[in-house]
Design an enzyme around this catalytic site. Sequence first.
Site, mmCIF file in Angstrom:
data_model
loop_
_atom_site.group_PDB
_atom_site.id
_atom_site.type_symbol
_atom_site.label_atom_id
_atom_site.label_comp_id
_atom_site.label_asym_id
_atom_site.label_seq_id
_atom_site.Cartn_x
_atom_site.Cartn_y
_atom_site.Cartn_z
ATOM 1 N N PRO A 120 -14.179 -41.294 -12.554
ATOM 2 C CG PRO A 120 -15.483 -42.730 -13.864
ATOM 3 C CD PRO A 120 -15.198 -41.277 -13.613
ATOM 4 C CG MET A 121 -9.558 -41.693 -12.424
ATOM 5 S SD MET A 121 -8.458 -40.332 -11.950
ATOM 6 C CE MET A 121 -9.254 -39.736 -10.436
ATOM 7 C CD GLN B 46 -17.401 -45.760 -14.716
ATOM 8 O OE1 GLN B 46 -16.301 -46.265 -14.518
ATOM 9 N NE2 GLN B 46 -17.589 -44.749 -15.560
ATOM 10 C CB CYS C 191 -12.961 -48.904 -19.923
ATOM 11 S SG CYS C 191 -11.353 -49.678 -19.577
ATOM 12 C CE LYS D 235 -15.257 -40.799 -17.942
ATOM 13 N NZ LYS D 235 -14.385 -41.338 -19.005
ATOM 14 C CB ALA E 40 -9.096 -38.662 -15.408
ATOM 15 C CD GLU E 41 -3.226 -39.448 -16.213
ATOM 16 O OE1 GLU E 41 -2.230 -38.834 -15.791
ATOM 17 O OE2 GLU E 41 -3.401 -40.666 -16.047
#
Length: 438
Positions: free
Chosen positions: A23-24, A79, A108, A147, A232-233
């Site tokens: 999730p981004m 999310q 986060c 997460k 993610a990245e």
Amino acid sequence: MPKLQGFEFWSRALGGARHVVAPMVDQSELAWRLLSRRHGAQLCYTPMLHAQVFVRDANYRKENLYCDVCPEDRPLIVQFCANDPEVFVQAALLAQDYCDAIDLNLGCPQMIAKRGRYGAFLQEEWDLLQRMILLAHERLSVPVTCKIRVFPEIDKTVRYAQMLEKAGCQLLTVHGRTKEQKGPMAGTASWEHIKAVRKAVGIPVFANGNIRCLQDVERCIQDTGVQGVMSAEGNLHNPALFEGRSPAVWELADEYLDIVRQHPCPLSYVRAHLFKLWHHTLQVHQQLREELAKVKTLEGVAAVSQALKLRCQEDMARQQEGVRPADNLPAFHWICQPYIRPGPKEGSKENSSGRSKRALEEEEGSMEGLSKNKLKKQLRNPHKTFDPSLKPKYAKCDQCGNPKGNRCVFNLCRGCCKKRAFRETADCPGHDCFLRPN
């Protein structure tokens, strides 16, 4: 039909997914998820949604979920960030028909999460988290997942994971960094923490952190024993990561733009994705970076993509055999490849105090002292002055501090001058205010 749980949920509802897109925020939108699925992703998450806003704002629900899914976009996990059990469950109930599970963001680490009291800043509030997960587990028709980030201590991380499992969490994603490890201070994710969690719980575990290529995925699964790996990245810089390919940067950009034409998203999302995909090329062709920052339409972006393709092909034609890529890159700039985030500079504030602010993307510019939004405006308006020290100075009103009128006889701003003139029955030619009787 009874709700699937644990490994049955992972194997049946999620198809035994091993390759997962994280999730981004503003980055894992529908178009990007579809691109990733074409290139090996087996499960995707939506961007993090704010549960409270999702409950109260119908437009937010429509724009961020209801109109941002399609039949090909499954399996999918939605999310949320939340800190209230009832609000979390209300939001999840509104979303559960559009996904295969609901995830609670406990990972986060950004300052906005600290101010909002969500994400990794809830990891010490175990009683609250137990109530949130338990209530969701009891009332939702789909499983609830979490997460998390790790604690410095492995044993505390294990107890944390076991608490979430006991409360009703059916799948756990473990990012192997602490909440303090972010930006230039990110360091290396601890697979040892992830391995310990996997051994200690009886639910599926996904690993997150240190994933830059397919070999990292395979090594992580082998070393930790997890069921899947989340990227993610790595995914943002190479959406074909899970295929084990490193295509030309324009190839995936053109494919992504085609998907965006079918499933539109804000142009800011598109621009951000291309800054990531083209990161190394834009260091070579600075003019294209400026053009990408200025374009205001999707077709304008496509024109920049075509120009970048031509520049890269010219660079390829000039490339001499046996020459290594510049700047110690693993491949030439026109090839999709991971981005290695630089560490803190020696003696810097981040390095000495252990605190870090979210790093500005290098492609947004390097003008120190400007915010990210100011940097974007600087690229669009290169002749405008953004440095506060270069802006004209105005004398201040003696009473309120706002700029005073240059010709005011009382050295006040218009509002304060008007009040004084009425109070004293006085005149101020500078503000065209005449109250004294003739």
